[in-house]
Design an enzyme around this catalytic site. Structure first.
Site, PDB file in Angstrom:
ATOM      1  N   HIS A 213       5.835   2.139  19.274  1.00  0.00           N
ATOM      2  CA  HIS A 213       4.809   2.537  18.282  1.00  0.00           C
ATOM      3  C   HIS A 213       4.960   4.020  17.875  1.00  0.00           C
ATOM      4  O   HIS A 213       4.051   4.823  18.075  1.00  0.00           O
ATOM      5  CB  HIS A 213       3.401   2.259  18.844  1.00  0.00           C
ATOM      6  CG  HIS A 213       2.360   2.064  17.768  1.00  0.00           C
ATOM      7  ND1 HIS A 213       1.278   1.243  17.903  1.00  0.00           N
ATOM      8  CD2 HIS A 213       2.241   2.613  16.529  1.00  0.00           C
ATOM      9  CE1 HIS A 213       0.530   1.277  16.812  1.00  0.00           C
ATOM     10  NE2 HIS A 213       1.097   2.106  15.954  1.00  0.00           N
TER      11      HIS A 213
ATOM     12  N   GLY B 178       5.739   5.085  14.703  1.00  0.00           N
ATOM     13  CA  GLY B 178       5.671   5.274  13.243  1.00  0.00           C
ATOM     14  C   GLY B 178       5.266   6.663  12.790  1.00  0.00           C
ATOM     15  O   GLY B 178       5.947   7.297  12.000  1.00  0.00           O
TER      16      GLY B 178
ATOM     17  N   GLU C 141      -0.078  -4.326  23.102  1.00  0.00           N
ATOM     18  CA  GLU C 141       0.606  -3.090  23.527  1.00  0.00           C
ATOM     19  C   GLU C 141      -0.104  -2.466  24.722  1.00  0.00           C
ATOM     20  O   GLU C 141      -1.327  -2.564  24.800  1.00  0.00           O
ATOM     21  CB  GLU C 141       0.584  -2.064  22.374  1.00  0.00           C
ATOM     22  CG  GLU C 141       1.508  -2.412  21.265  1.00  0.00           C
ATOM     23  CD  GLU C 141       1.391  -1.450  20.069  1.00  0.00           C
ATOM     24  OE1 GLU C 141       0.897  -0.316  20.243  1.00  0.00           O
ATOM     25  OE2 GLU C 141       1.799  -1.851  18.978  1.00  0.00           O
TER      26      GLU C 141
ATOM     27  N   GLY D 250       0.843  -1.196   0.000  1.00  0.00           N
ATOM     28  CA  GLY D 250       0.000   0.000   0.000  1.00  0.00           C
ATOM     29  C   GLY D 250       0.879   1.246   0.000  1.00  0.00           C
ATOM     30  O   GLY D 250       2.056   1.202  -0.377  1.00  0.00           O
ATOM     31  N   ARG D 251       0.285   2.343   0.505  1.00  0.00           N
ATOM     32  CA  ARG D 251       0.986   3.641   0.461  1.00  0.00           C
ATOM     33  C   ARG D 251       2.300   3.633   1.229  1.00  0.00           C
ATOM     34  O   ARG D 251       3.318   4.140   0.761  1.00  0.00           O
ATOM     35  CB  ARG D 251       0.085   4.729   1.036  1.00  0.00           C
ATOM     36  CG  ARG D 251      -0.942   5.251   0.072  1.00  0.00           C
ATOM     37  CD  ARG D 251      -1.742   6.355   0.727  1.00  0.00           C
ATOM     38  NE  ARG D 251      -2.622   5.785   1.719  1.00  0.00           N
ATOM     39  CZ  ARG D 251      -3.926   5.612   1.554  1.00  0.00           C
ATOM     40  NH1 ARG D 251      -4.500   6.005   0.439  1.00  0.00           N
ATOM     41  NH2 ARG D 251      -4.664   5.072   2.500  1.00  0.00           N
ATOM     42  N   ILE D 252       2.278   3.069   2.455  1.00  0.00           N
ATOM     43  CA  ILE D 252       3.488   3.130   3.295  1.00  0.00           C
ATOM     44  C   ILE D 252       4.585   2.255   2.697  1.00  0.00           C
ATOM     45  O   ILE D 252       5.752   2.657   2.630  1.00  0.00           O
ATOM     46  CB  ILE D 252       3.162   2.747   4.756  1.00  0.00           C
ATOM     47  CG1 ILE D 252       2.160   3.755   5.338  1.00  0.00           C
ATOM     48  CG2 ILE D 252       4.432   2.703   5.601  1.00  0.00           C
ATOM     49  CD1 ILE D 252       1.586   3.403   6.700  1.00  0.00           C
TER      50      ILE D 252
ATOM     51  N   THR E 292       6.291  -2.438  11.305  1.00  0.00           N
ATOM     52  CA  THR E 292       5.658  -1.164  11.693  1.00  0.00           C
ATOM     53  C   THR E 292       4.161  -1.235  11.397  1.00  0.00           C
ATOM     54  O   THR E 292       3.488  -0.205  11.387  1.00  0.00           O
ATOM     55  CB  THR E 292       6.248   0.028  10.894  1.00  0.00           C
ATOM     56  OG1 THR E 292       6.154  -0.280   9.500  1.00  0.00           O
ATOM     57  CG2 THR E 292       7.683   0.326  11.266  1.00  0.00           C
TER      58      THR E 292
ATOM     59  N   ARG F  38       1.153  -3.989  12.394  1.00  0.00           N
ATOM     60  CA  ARG F  38       0.413  -4.267  13.625  1.00  0.00           C
ATOM     61  C   ARG F  38       1.079  -5.445  14.314  1.00  0.00           C
ATOM     62  O   ARG F  38       1.553  -6.385  13.630  1.00  0.00           O
ATOM     63  CB  ARG F  38      -1.052  -4.602  13.328  1.00  0.00           C
ATOM     64  CG  ARG F  38      -1.927  -3.379  13.072  1.00  0.00           C
ATOM     65  CD  ARG F  38      -2.092  -2.511  14.319  1.00  0.00           C
ATOM     66  NE  ARG F  38      -2.906  -1.336  14.087  1.00  0.00           N
ATOM     67  CZ  ARG F  38      -2.441  -0.120  13.792  1.00  0.00           C
ATOM     68  NH1 ARG F  38      -1.133   0.085  13.660  1.00  0.00           N
ATOM     69  NH2 ARG F  38      -3.269   0.898  13.648  1.00  0.00           N
TER      70      ARG F  38
END
Ligand code: DGY
Length: 324
Positions: A290, A292, A272, A158-160, A241, A243
């Protein structure tokens, strides 16, 4: 004068966003920044027109379907929405929005940070200096793994993942492989010379670094289990990064302890904020809390995106980031 919609926010948000919320809505902020228990989230659903949770709030069916619920929109602060029962929201006719795009670069930057830190033993080196253990430069001291020119495998594109591919390919001359059940247009992959693989296993077997970029949820729960981690090369590193529950953490720890893979860089965890002691003890694991999207620019932009979505909804326009 028309009454402003009542909006309840579950955690502190960056100052400029809180100011805008106060100006636009009858906003109730969480200045103490304490996580809200389920009962408080239920009360918020009953008291507000909009609930604004974030990725650490579990928005279950029991919260969505609470008797006398008044909220008609859940404006999530965060791109991931696996913490929200989307089916329950859909059934209840509640609109849910998220915050895509604005965190793409910073999250990819952090994935790259973890990759570099794990490969170059940066966490270990920092501890070494801080603990006053460094005795000076020597040819065999703390040798890590070269990054430039290696193969990066992306699970999810995807985008990331695309932003990471860009940085890794153009910045570090890396060869890019990927697997995604919903692959992007060929032109997108071609921009980074990215090679599509038929399976997750294929990516794992062929990569020096594997970075996870798939959404969380039932479909990807323990996608990286013992068997799949076993497909990785002994010199390879795993970066997460996405889940925490995409990875079986017990299997990962075992693979790291037995030297089945070389190291890991983790920003997210199952359950978490607990981070397994076994992982924290290992020198070849970089553990971040977490982070990111955690830059001032991005966190402000995420909040503004929520406000944009709420303003659109209450003005009878379509919120641009509507999920359901
Ligand atoms: C998200 O937005 O889903 C991240 O996990 C936090 O920025």
């Amino acid at each position: 004068m028309q009454k402003k919609p009542k909006v309840i926010v579950t955690r502190r948000w960056p100052e400029p966003v809180e100011q805008r919320l106060l100006a636009s809505f009858d906003a109730e902020l969480n200045t103490a920044d304490e996580p809200m228990p389920a009962s408080a989230l239920q009360s918020a659903m009953q008291a507000a027109d909009a609930l604004c949770p974030t990725v650490s709030d579990k928005i279950t069916e029991q919260i969505i379907d609470v008797e006398g619920a008044r909220a008609k929109i859940i404006g999530n602060y965060g791109v991931g929405f696996n913490h929200i029962d989307i089916d329950a929201a859909k059934d209840a006719g509640i609109v849910v929005t998220n915050t895509p795009e604005v965190l793409t670069d910073c999250t990819a930057d952090l994935a790259m940070t973890l990759l570099l830190m794990a490969a170059r033993r940066a966490g270990e080196g920092e501890r070494h200096v801080r603990h006053d253990e460094w005795t000076g430069w020597r040819p065999t001291h703390m040798m890590g793994t070269k990054v430039t020119g290696k193969t990066l495998g992306l699970i999810g594109f995807g985008r990331i993942a695309g932003a990471m591919a860009h940085k890794a390919h153009f910045g570090f001359g890396m060869r890019i492989l990927f697997h995604d059940p919903y692959p992007p247009a060929v032109e997108v992959a071609n921009k980074f010379g990215a090679i599509q693989c038929d399976s997750v296993e294929d990516v794992l077997r062929r990569s020096d670094f594997v970075s996870l970029h798939c959404p969380g949820g039932n479909e990807t729960y323990h996608l990286l289990n013992a068997e799949r981690i076993g497909e990785m090369q002994p010199h390879a590193f795993l970066i997460n990064t996405a889940r925490g529950d995409v990875v079986d953490q017990v299997a990962l720890e075992q693979a790291l302890r037995k030297g089945h893979i070389a190291g890991a860089g983790l920003d997210v965890y199952e359950g978490e904020p607990a981070v397994p002691k076994g992982l924290r003890e290992l020198e070849n694991v970089v553990v971040l809390p977490h982070l990111g999207s955690a830059t001032m620019e991005t966190r402000v932009a995420m909040g503004m995106r929520v406000v944009d979505n709420l303003e659109a909804y209450f003005a009878d326009r379509a919120p641009r980031d509507r999920i359901v």
